[in-house]
Design a protein around this motif. Structure first.
Motif, short mmCIF file in Angstrom:
data_model
loop_
_atom_site.label_atom_id
_atom_site.label_comp_id
_atom_site.label_asym_id
_atom_site.label_seq_id
_atom_site.Cartn_x
_atom_site.Cartn_y
_atom_site.Cartn_z
N MET A 155 -0.69 1.84 6.02
CA MET A 155 0.52 2.66 6.07
C MET A 155 1.33 2.62 4.78
N THR A 156 1.35 1.49 4.12
CA THR A 156 2.15 1.38 2.89
C THR A 156 1.66 0.23 2.04
N ASP A 157 1.83 0.37 0.73
CA ASP A 157 1.49 -0.72 -0.17
C ASP A 157 2.74 -1.49 -0.60
N ASP A 158 3.88 -1.18 0.02
CA ASP A 158 5.11 -1.90 -0.27
C ASP A 158 5.10 -3.22 0.51
N HIS A 185 3.22 6.05 -1.84
CA HIS A 185 2.59 5.87 -3.15
C HIS A 185 3.20 6.78 -4.23
N LEU A 186 4.26 7.49 -3.89
CA LEU A 186 4.84 8.42 -4.85
C LEU A 186 5.58 7.74 -5.99
N HIS A 187 5.68 6.41 -5.92
CA HIS A 187 6.29 5.72 -7.05
C HIS A 187 5.42 5.85 -8.30
N ALA A 188 4.16 6.27 -8.11
CA ALA A 188 3.28 6.48 -9.27
C ALA A 188 3.67 7.72 -10.05
N ALA A 204 10.43 3.29 -0.16
CA ALA A 204 11.09 3.22 1.14
C ALA A 204 11.89 4.49 1.42
N ALA A 205 12.54 5.07 0.38
CA ALA A 205 13.30 6.31 0.56
C ALA A 205 12.38 7.49 0.85
N GLY A 228 -3.85 -5.36 13.83
CA GLY A 228 -2.51 -4.89 13.52
C GLY A 228 -2.16 -4.99 12.05
N THR A 229 -2.49 -6.11 11.42
CA THR A 229 -2.16 -6.29 10.01
C THR A 229 -2.91 -5.31 9.10
N PRO A 230 -4.22 -5.11 9.28
CA PRO A 230 -4.90 -4.09 8.46
C PRO A 230 -4.33 -2.69 8.64
N LEU A 231 -3.87 -2.37 9.85
CA LEU A 231 -3.26 -1.06 10.08
C LEU A 231 -1.98 -0.91 9.27
#
Length: 464
Positions: free
Chosen positions: A348-351, A35-38, A46-47, A341-344
């Motif tokens: 983990m990421t909003d990407d 979430h650091l793109h904010a 991804a990086a 699995g999908t909710p997990l």
């Protein structure tokens, strides 16, 4: 036997409660990075995710080499507890002396780590590979978090000692302090205080020293009689023997390092997306291990205790009951991975690109728990029995299975690293990598199962 089940749960549940927070720390760290793109930055999510994964991997590799500090202390203390009925032994078998030796050795190892941090980081980042941006960020993460090494290694010793003393509750509270402070401080530093990416590593440093202070306070308050009067010189006198006894555990840790290092290093060579997906899969995969580790720690404590008491009947019964609980955990997590699995992944990421790429590999998660739980439970039992040679051999075989399957499969499938960090995810490579991880669990489980009677039960003096 109800009383034995109650004892197993008394030992296992606190460890499970503490372990639940361990994957949460990794998930929160990756979630913060995702979430650091904010925050204004020249890097993409991804990086950041890849950098946290690589930086964390460096510490996993580093600290697994010193895993003998926890395991060796726990096994020796549990046997001393069994022999002495709550630590009445004197001399070299005293639980207090075992703790003192462990802490002295932990501090010595920490000094070596701090002195060698630069070459270790450079070599690690070179071997892992990845893009320049990921390596740059991972280096920043490493050189901040490395200053927690003295606290981290000392906590390994203290947690092992608490488990050996049949006191998993104190171990639980120490872990909860570490993990709770870690989550809170990383979030606070990264976002409200504006530290950003560096706040993730700095939060870990704050947490480790907080946990160490708490654990030492517990030892002073609850176990002052065991450590009172211990002299530094006395503890130093046995560190060489302590290290020698745990040499097999050290080499076992090296094999662990090779497998987990290899998992991420291989993924990194197929691009940033492959590394991000591998990182998320590994974090999700480790969820069940933190539950079954509670029963592995119970197995460690009870195996050592009943070997010390020379009670083969209770030893064998404990192993049987502990495996019953461990397999129940395994099949629970099979169901969780299949249904949630999908909710997990969303946690983990909003990407969306990373989530969609990882979704295809969720079936692998459902295959891992039965073998994984068995392997981790055997580790606890063999640790309590101090059967370190057999543990070392099982991990050598596991490393051969992992790398053998990967390289043979890569040759057959004609897979080659793309060399392009923006390349689309190679499904064949990721499936093969997960299959290799599965193979290493299978190798561990089979060998330790076959050697159990000879290398654990036969060590109990009155076994027949």
């Amino acid at each position: 036997m109800k009383s034995l089940n109650r004892e197993i749960l008394r030992l296992a549940v606190p460890s499970i409660l503490a372990n639940i927070t361990v994957p949460l720390v990794g998930m929160v760290d990756i979630a913060i990075a995702g979430h650091l793109h904010a925050i204004p930055s020249d890097a993409v999510p991804a990086a950041f995710i890849g950098a946290v994964s690589v930086g964390s991997l460096l510490f996993t590799v580093l600290y697994w080499n010193f895993g003998f500090l926890r395991a060796g202390t726990g096994g020796l203390t549990a046997q001393a507890y069994g022999r002495s009925k709550a630590g009445d032994a004197r001399g070299t078998d005293s639980p207090g002396l075992i703790l003192g030796r462990g802490l002295v050795l932990a501090l010595g190892c920490s000094l070596i780590i701090l002195l060698l941090q630069l070459p270790f980081a450079k070599l690690g980042l070179l071997l892992i590979g990845g893009t320049r941006e990921v390596s740059r960020l991972a280096g920043r993460y490493f050189f901040i978090r490395i200053w927690a090494a003295p606290a981290t290694l000392s906590l390994m010793v203290l947690r092992g000692w608490f488990i050996g003393m049949q006191d998993t509750r104190s171990s639980m509270w120490a872990a909860l302090v570490v993990n709770g402070v870690n989550i809170a401080s990383s979030l606070l530093l990264a976002f409200p205080l504006g530290v950003g990416f560096d706040g993730i590593a700095l939060g870990t440093v704050v947490a480790q020293y907080s946990g160490l202070a708490f654990a030492l306070a517990v030892v002073k308050r609850r176990y002052g009689g065991y450590v009172r009067g211990l002299a530094f010189k006395t503890c130093m006198s046995g560190t060489r023997e302590f290290f020698s006894l745990n040499a097999d555990l050290f080499f076992r840790s090296l094999c662990f390092m090779l497998i987990y290092f290899g998992f991420s290093a291989i993924a990194a060579r197929y691009g940033d997306m492959a590394l991000a997906v591998a990182s998320i899969m590994m974090n999700l995969l480790m969820l069940f291990s933190y539950f079954t580790d509670g029963f592995a720690y119970a197995g460690e404590a009870l195996t050592g205790r009943f070997m010390g008491e020379k009670d083969p009947v209770m030893l064998r019964m404990s192993v049987r009951y502990i495996f019953g609980w461990s397999m129940a955990v395994a099949f629970l997590w099979v169901a969780i991975y299949l249904l949630a699995g999908t909710p997990l992944l969303k946690l983990m990421t909003d990407d969306p690109a990373v989530r969609e790429s990882a979704r295809a590999f969720l079936p692998w998660l459902a295959l891992m728990p039965p073998l994984g739980c068995a392997a981790f439970t055997w580790d606890g039992i063999y640790t309590g029995a101090t059967s370190t040679k057999e543990m070392r051999n099982s991990m050598i075989l596991a490393a051969i299975a992992f790398f053998g399957l990967w390289f043979a499969g890569r040759l057959v499938m004609g897979l080659a690293p793309s060399g392009n960090p923006s390349a689309p995810l190679e499904a064949g490579a990721m499936n093969l990598l997960l299959a290799a991880y599965f193979a290493h669990l299978l190798a561990r489980t089979v060998l330790l199962s076959l050697r159990y009677r000879k290398d654990v039960l036969s060590k109990c003096p009155y076994f027949s």
